[in-house]
Design an enzyme around this catalytic site. Sequence first.
Site, PDB file in Angstrom:
ATOM      1  N   ARG A 149     -14.736  -6.303   1.032  1.00  0.00           N
ATOM      2  CA  ARG A 149     -13.905  -5.926   2.193  1.00  0.00           C
ATOM      3  C   ARG A 149     -13.140  -4.630   1.897  1.00  0.00           C
ATOM      4  NH1 ARG A 149      -8.310  -4.638   3.163  1.00  0.00           N
ATOM      5  NH2 ARG A 149      -7.862  -5.076   5.322  1.00  0.00           N
ATOM      6  N   VAL A 150     -13.158  -3.722   2.856  1.00  0.00           N
ATOM      7  CA  VAL A 150     -12.400  -2.474   2.737  1.00  0.00           C
ATOM      8  C   VAL A 150     -11.504  -2.355   3.957  1.00  0.00           C
ATOM      9  CG1 VAL A 150     -12.594   0.047   2.722  1.00  0.00           C
ATOM     10  CG2 VAL A 150     -14.192  -1.321   1.375  1.00  0.00           C
ATOM     11  N   GLY A 151     -10.260  -1.963   3.744  1.00  0.00           N
ATOM     12  CA  GLY A 151      -9.323  -1.816   4.854  1.00  0.00           C
ATOM     13  C   GLY A 151      -9.213  -0.382   5.327  1.00  0.00           C
ATOM     14  N   ASP A 152      -8.095  -0.071   5.923  1.00  0.00           N
ATOM     15  CA  ASP A 152      -7.879   1.256   6.492  1.00  0.00           C
ATOM     16  C   ASP A 152      -7.530   2.318   5.449  1.00  0.00           C
ATOM     17  OD1 ASP A 152      -5.459  -0.260   6.071  1.00  0.00           O
ATOM     18  OD2 ASP A 152      -4.401   1.457   6.921  1.00  0.00           O
ATOM     19  N   GLY A 161      -5.206  -3.662   7.727  1.00  0.00           N
ATOM     20  CA  GLY A 161      -6.103  -2.524   7.909  1.00  0.00           C
ATOM     21  C   GLY A 161      -7.065  -2.662   9.070  1.00  0.00           C
ATOM     22  N   THR A 205       0.847  -1.199   0.000  1.00  0.00           N
ATOM     23  CA  THR A 205       0.000   0.000   0.000  1.00  0.00           C
ATOM     24  C   THR A 205       0.879   1.243   0.000  1.00  0.00           C
ATOM     25  OG1 THR A 205      -1.793  -1.041   1.175  1.00  0.00           O
ATOM     26  CG2 THR A 205      -1.606   1.328   1.431  1.00  0.00           C
ATOM     27  N   THR A 249       0.315   1.419   6.740  1.00  0.00           N
ATOM     28  CA  THR A 249       0.271   0.257   5.869  1.00  0.00           C
ATOM     29  C   THR A 249       0.222  -0.976   6.758  1.00  0.00           C
ATOM     30  OG1 THR A 249       1.428  -0.935   4.082  1.00  0.00           O
ATOM     31  CG2 THR A 249       2.802   0.286   5.612  1.00  0.00           C
ATOM     32  N   GLY A 250      -0.226  -2.085   6.205  1.00  0.00           N
ATOM     33  CA  GLY A 250      -0.331  -3.300   7.001  1.00  0.00           C
ATOM     34  C   GLY A 250      -1.767  -3.750   7.135  1.00  0.00           C
TER      35      GLY A 250
HETATM   36  C1  SD4 Z   1      -5.436  -2.906   3.814  1.00  0.00           C
HETATM   37  N1  SD4 Z   1      -3.676  -1.556   4.685  1.00  0.00           N
HETATM   38  O1  SD4 Z   1      -6.251  -2.996   2.910  1.00  0.00           O
HETATM   39  C2  SD4 Z   1      -4.114  -2.256   3.522  1.00  0.00           C
HETATM   40  C3  SD4 Z   1      -3.178  -3.285   3.026  1.00  0.00           C
HETATM   41  C4  SD4 Z   1      -1.748  -3.026   3.249  1.00  0.00           C
HETATM   42  O2  SD4 Z   1       0.344  -3.788   3.555  1.00  0.00           O
HETATM   43  O3  SD4 Z   1      -1.316  -1.972   3.575  1.00  0.00           O
HETATM   44  N2  SD4 Z   1      -0.918  -4.004   3.163  1.00  0.00           N
HETATM   45  O4  SD4 Z   1      -5.641  -3.363   4.932  1.00  0.00           O
END
Ligand code: SD4
Length: 324
Positions: A214-217, A240, A186, A237-238
């Site tokens: 699905r939606v992340g952060d 979410g 991301t 990042t990571g």
């Molecule tokens: C998510 N934060 O959709 C994003 C994915 C991501 O490292 O950053 N991956 O959760």
Amino acid sequence: MNRKVFIERTTIGISSLLVSPSLFAKKKAILQKPYPNATPFAIATWNVQKATTTAGQALDQGMNALDAAVQGVAVEEANLLNSTVGKGGAPDRDGNVSLDACVMDSNGNCGAVLAVENITHVAALAKEVMEKTPHVILAGEGARKFAISQGYQAEDLLTEESKKAWQKWLEEGHYQPEINVENHDTIGMLCVDKEGALSGACTTSGLAYKMKGRVGDSPIIGSGLFVDNSVGAAVATGLGEEVIKTVGSFLIVELMRQGKSPQEACEEAIQRILEKQKTKPDFQVAYLATNKNGVLGAYSIHSGFTYTIYKNNKCQNINVKSIF
Ligand code: SD4
């Protein structure tokens, strides 16, 4: 409070504002010029030197921070080899690529698109939502239709490579979020322009083989990105789900507002996630932040996270400290 008292108080409030327009003027000036004589720079999560240099050079040539951030992240959105952003991003478990993005500018304006299919440049689309609609967020088919109405091309975002990887995953179909140690993921980018304005963009295809919808952060203002020009900004990042639970980017900006350095703020935001974990987490979360003076901070749960900075004609990729 009865109606008469309310009207009187409101009138007093309004008239006191009318007699002191300088109150407004002062506030505006502070918002627009937080760093007098700023040296422009761009920072981004992961090793994305081409994207960060594109934004940094645009800033050096006088582009505003928001446009530079959108232009910078567009490089990775178009990069077919990047399987976590834009075209070529990993699909959901049904084989549909759906993208998330948001932008936020130096005046606190923001826009976001969630779970958009067939559109590559979703950060630019988020900016269009911010500038051309009365809304902050458009999701799914509505966002896609809006993009088409603005002249965006509908494209198949699934490449031969990402299709093959998805088909291989289907053989087992075992869904478990994994720790990221890739060199790009991301992309959250923060830019400061010559006027001292701070803006950011965040763009992603989200977790590989996620559930449809699905939606992340990343497109959630305050989670994947937050900008307050009088304090600073942060991106995440990571995993979410964990960032959303602690509203990570907003938390970091608020901690900086209370006097923490960007590094201390990023570390505390990671701690906030870990406090709720009974065992060593098997997921990754990483943050990158700047304060209004251009002092940076970054921290992650696991090692492997890096960020890229372009400043004064120089682009570098920096390893970030982690808890584990
Ligand atoms: C998510 N934060 O959709 C994003 C994915 C991501 O490292 O950053 N991956 O959760």
